[in-house]
Design a protein around this motif. Structure first.
Motif, PDB file in Angstrom:
ATOM      1  N   ALA A 155       0.807  -1.225   0.000  1.00  0.00           N
ATOM      2  CA  ALA A 155       0.000   0.000   0.000  1.00  0.00           C
ATOM      3  C   ALA A 155       0.842   1.277   0.000  1.00  0.00           C
ATOM      4  O   ALA A 155       0.553   2.214  -0.764  1.00  0.00           O
ATOM      5  CB  ALA A 155      -0.957   0.002   1.187  1.00  0.00           C
ATOM      6  N   PRO A 156       1.912   1.403   0.834  1.00  0.00           N
ATOM      7  CA  PRO A 156       2.699   2.637   0.803  1.00  0.00           C
ATOM      8  C   PRO A 156       3.341   2.916  -0.545  1.00  0.00           C
ATOM      9  O   PRO A 156       3.634   4.080  -0.860  1.00  0.00           O
ATOM     10  CB  PRO A 156       3.776   2.389   1.881  1.00  0.00           C
ATOM     11  N   MET A 157       3.584   1.874  -1.332  1.00  0.00           N
ATOM     12  CA  MET A 157       4.214   2.077  -2.635  1.00  0.00           C
ATOM     13  C   MET A 157       3.192   2.338  -3.745  1.00  0.00           C
ATOM     14  O   MET A 157       3.505   2.981  -4.739  1.00  0.00           O
ATOM     15  CB  MET A 157       5.075   0.860  -2.995  1.00  0.00           C
ATOM     16  N   TRP A 158       1.966   1.819  -3.555  1.00  0.00           N
ATOM     17  CA  TRP A 158       0.943   2.007  -4.595  1.00  0.00           C
ATOM     18  C   TRP A 158       0.085   3.249  -4.373  1.00  0.00           C
ATOM     19  O   TRP A 158      -0.476   3.798  -5.322  1.00  0.00           O
ATOM     20  CB  TRP A 158       0.033   0.769  -4.657  1.00  0.00           C
ATOM     21  N   ALA A 159      -0.018   3.717  -3.135  1.00  0.00           N
ATOM     22  CA  ALA A 159      -0.890   4.864  -2.853  1.00  0.00           C
ATOM     23  C   ALA A 159      -0.523   6.116  -3.649  1.00  0.00           C
ATOM     24  O   ALA A 159      -1.423   6.851  -4.086  1.00  0.00           O
ATOM     25  CB  ALA A 159      -0.865   5.168  -1.343  1.00  0.00           C
ATOM     26  N   PRO A 160       0.781   6.423  -3.879  1.00  0.00           N
ATOM     27  CA  PRO A 160       1.104   7.629  -4.659  1.00  0.00           C
ATOM     28  C   PRO A 160       0.562   7.613  -6.077  1.00  0.00           C
ATOM     29  O   PRO A 160       0.468   8.679  -6.704  1.00  0.00           O
ATOM     30  CB  PRO A 160       2.637   7.645  -4.654  1.00  0.00           C
ATOM     31  N   VAL A 161       0.202   6.435  -6.600  1.00  0.00           N
ATOM     32  CA  VAL A 161      -0.362   6.390  -7.954  1.00  0.00           C
ATOM     33  C   VAL A 161      -1.645   7.216  -8.012  1.00  0.00           C
ATOM     34  O   VAL A 161      -1.879   7.974  -8.965  1.00  0.00           O
ATOM     35  CB  VAL A 161      -0.623   4.927  -8.379  1.00  0.00           C
ATOM     36  N   LEU A 162      -2.502   7.070  -6.997  1.00  0.00           N
ATOM     37  CA  LEU A 162      -3.745   7.839  -6.954  1.00  0.00           C
ATOM     38  C   LEU A 162      -3.445   9.331  -6.874  1.00  0.00           C
ATOM     39  O   LEU A 162      -4.104  10.145  -7.540  1.00  0.00           O
ATOM     40  CB  LEU A 162      -4.593   7.394  -5.767  1.00  0.00           C
ATOM     41  N   ASN A 163      -2.470   9.701  -6.070  1.00  0.00           N
ATOM     42  CA  ASN A 163      -2.045  11.101  -5.976  1.00  0.00           C
ATOM     43  C   ASN A 163      -1.656  11.629  -7.357  1.00  0.00           C
ATOM     44  O   ASN A 163      -2.089  12.720  -7.774  1.00  0.00           O
ATOM     45  CB  ASN A 163      -0.859  11.196  -5.004  1.00  0.00           C
ATOM     46  N   ASN A 164      -0.854  10.854  -8.085  1.00  0.00           N
ATOM     47  CA  ASN A 164      -0.416  11.290  -9.412  1.00  0.00           C
ATOM     48  C   ASN A 164      -1.586  11.443 -10.373  1.00  0.00           C
ATOM     49  O   ASN A 164      -1.636  12.386 -11.172  1.00  0.00           O
ATOM     50  CB  ASN A 164       0.597  10.290  -9.973  1.00  0.00           C
ATOM     51  N   ILE A 165      -2.532  10.524 -10.316  1.00  0.00           N
ATOM     52  CA  ILE A 165      -3.691  10.589 -11.218  1.00  0.00           C
ATOM     53  C   ILE A 165      -4.504  11.853 -10.955  1.00  0.00           C
ATOM     54  O   ILE A 165      -4.938  12.543 -11.886  1.00  0.00           O
ATOM     55  CB  ILE A 165      -4.558   9.320 -11.056  1.00  0.00           C
ATOM     56  N   VAL A 166      -4.705  12.167  -9.676  1.00  0.00           N
ATOM     57  CA  VAL A 166      -5.449  13.392  -9.330  1.00  0.00           C
ATOM     58  C   VAL A 166      -4.739  14.622  -9.867  1.00  0.00           C
ATOM     59  O   VAL A 166      -5.356  15.502 -10.496  1.00  0.00           O
ATOM     60  CB  VAL A 166      -5.624  13.492  -7.797  1.00  0.00           C
TER      61      VAL A 166
END
Length: 529
Positions: A155-166
């Motif tokens: 989760a800590p490594m995949w969560a920034p993907v959502l940040n980038n998409i936003v």
């Protein structure tokens, strides 16, 4: 460690690739002139304040202490984790509010002295919308630290993907409605850019909190600090605050000089330095951060149990595993940097010349990739012992060297070459710093197996040289046929990077570099399934 690192590396790779798109979209929307410099200065302030307050403490103090609390406390460290989360929420929320109130003085501190009042006002407006990120950074980072101690790394490594998409969506919206001219930008556009950037961090934090809940953590506010071990953590964290403060002083010097260079030579300032640095961090972020995150809890357990041989073996394995990817990546960055930045940045309000310049800065940063990564691994040796004083002393040496060399570059080089000189100062600093850290860490743990590490690195460099030669040949051939454009850059990266990495893998496998063979085996087994 390889399996855990692979899970994190997969998430980090997707995160960094979407981060590429995010960076390219923002650069296309706001450019690398005054507005781009203002945004990048404002965006880094929450990161700076977060690092000063808690970021550095997580890896150096919090993770080892959570590991010890899980072993020693009757409740398995549950109350300790709840107190940590409560403290982080309260302190960082107060700091975020204070930061918003002091946004303009903060931006005056971090921007060039020759900036006009209007430029500072724009940067301050962006900062007011972006600074609330501090609280959400803290919540997300604390959740990530607790997840790591439970061996939940995904989760800590995949969560920034959502940040980038936003933020990609916000960048597209800004490109369609806003202006890249700092003298023409409206308050509504600044609000869109600033609040949109903060929205990405909020989404990232929500994902981490949900993952923490699923891992069995239940948050209950706890304010009592007596007999919790947090006093010990505070003493250890004091030196970490010193460490981070020293590093941030160095960052302040870099930002001041880079923004000053950009004012004298538009397009060759803080934005160019920041974008090149982000790309330089890609290989480190994908593999080194993943290995470090998996390595630190394990080393902390070994040191706590007095198993120094196992701790040394863990460190040596981590260095060789990281270097097996970092060594060829550094050489390829030095060859293909301009092609990469031309493909990513020559769009919208960016032009090919400015994109190419970022690539020249990136080439110099490529020199720092190996020493920087090894330096970060060495710090974890000290942190596994709970020693935060030695890293602070090393940081002071690093900052003194980097600030001195950067000032020399600023005062002696033409304006357009200043940030290139500053990138070289960064590389030389970490060559020296990693040497100093190695000597001190070796004394700490009674040896680091330097001969084995040196032998492994030598084989990796020998295997990587053909890769660099192939990439250089592809680059030369492409430039003979046509000028560097986004299309030709894509071809150069696909051919030069692809064939270069293939040659490296083949050479390393034939030279029996075990870490490369392990990575190949892991990938083929996953593909086979």
């Amino acid at each position: 460690m390889l399996r855990a690192s692979a899970i994190m590396a997969a998430g980090t790779m997707v995160s960094r690739l979407t981060g590429f798109v995010r960076t390219a979209v923002l650069a296309a929307a706001i450019g690398t002139f005054a507005l781009g410099d203002a945004y990048n200065a404002a965006y880094t302030i929450p990161l700076i304040l977060f690092d000063l307050l808690i970021g550095g403490v997580l890896s150096s103090v919090i993770v080892p202490m959570i590991v010890r609390a899980k072993k020693q406390d009757a409740d398995g460290g549950r109350a300790f984790e709840q107190r940590l989360m409560t403290l982080a929420i309260v302190v960082l929320t107060l700091i975020a509010v204070l930061g918003v109130l002091l946004a303009r003085p903060i931006m005056v501190l971090y921007t060039a002295s020759n900036w006009s009042p209007h430029k500072i006002d724009v940067a301050a407006s962006l900062a007011r919308f972006i600074l609330p990120q501090i609280a959400f950074f803290g919540i997300g980072a604390m959740a990530g630290a607790i997840l790591n101690t439970r061996d939940r790394f995904a989760a800590p490594m995949w969560a920034p993907v959502l940040n980038n998409i936003v933020v990609i969506g916000i960048g597209v919206a800004y490109y369609m409605t806003g202006s890249s001219d700092i003298d023409k930008v409206s308050d509504r556009s600044l609000m869109l850019l600033g609040l949109g950037t903060t929205a990405g961090i909020v989404a990232q934090s929500i994902v981490l909190v949900i993952a923490l809940h699923r891992a069995g953590f239940r948050f209950r506010p706890r304010l009592g600090l007596r007999d919790t071990g947090l006093g010990e953590a505070g003493k250890a964290a004091l030196w970490t605050f010193v460490f981070v403060g020293i590093n941030q002083f160095g960052f302040w010097v870099t930002t001041k000089l880079a923004t000053g260079a950009g004012d004298a030579a538009p397009g060759a300032g803080n934005s160019a330095y920041s974008y090149a640095f982000q790309l330089f961090q890609l290989p480190y972020g994908i593999i080194a951060v993943s290995v470090i995150t998996a390595m630190l809890p394990r080393m902390s357990r070994y040191v706590h149990d007095g198993e120094f041989d196992s701790a040394r073996a863990e460190f040596g394995s981590g260095v060789r595993l990281v270097s097996s990817v970092i060594v060829p990546s550094g050489l390829l960055l030095m060859v293909l940097g301009p092609a990469a930045t031309t493909l990513i940045f020559s769009w919208g309000n960016m032009n090919a010349e400015n994109a190419l310049y970022i690539g020249y800065v990136l080439q110099v940063f490529g020199l720092a990739l190996v020493p920087f990564s090894i330096f970060q691994l060495l710090l974890r040796v000290f942190y596994s012992f709970g020693d935060t004083r030695t890293p602070a002393i090393i940081a002071a040496i690093n900052v003194a060297i980097q600030a001195t060399l950067s000032l020399i570059a600023y005062s002696t080089l033409p304006a357009r070459y200043i940030v290139i000189g500053m990138a070289f100062a960064y590389a030389l600093t970490y060559v020296i710093g990693s040497g100093v850290a190695w000597v001190l860490a070796s004394k700490k743990i009674q040896g680091l197996g330097g001969r084995g590490v040196a032998a492994g690195l030598s084989r990796m460099y020998v295997a990587a040289i053909p890769a660099a030669v192939v990439a250089l040949a592809v680059l030369w051939l492409a430039r003979e046929i046509a000028p560097i454009t986004a299309l030709s850059s894509a071809v150069i990266l696909a051919a030069g990077g692809g064939f270069g990495l293939l040659f490296y893998l083949l050479a390393a496998h034939r030279m029996r570099v075990p870490e490369v063979s392990s990575i190949i085996g892991l990938v083929t087994s996953r593909v086979g399934r």
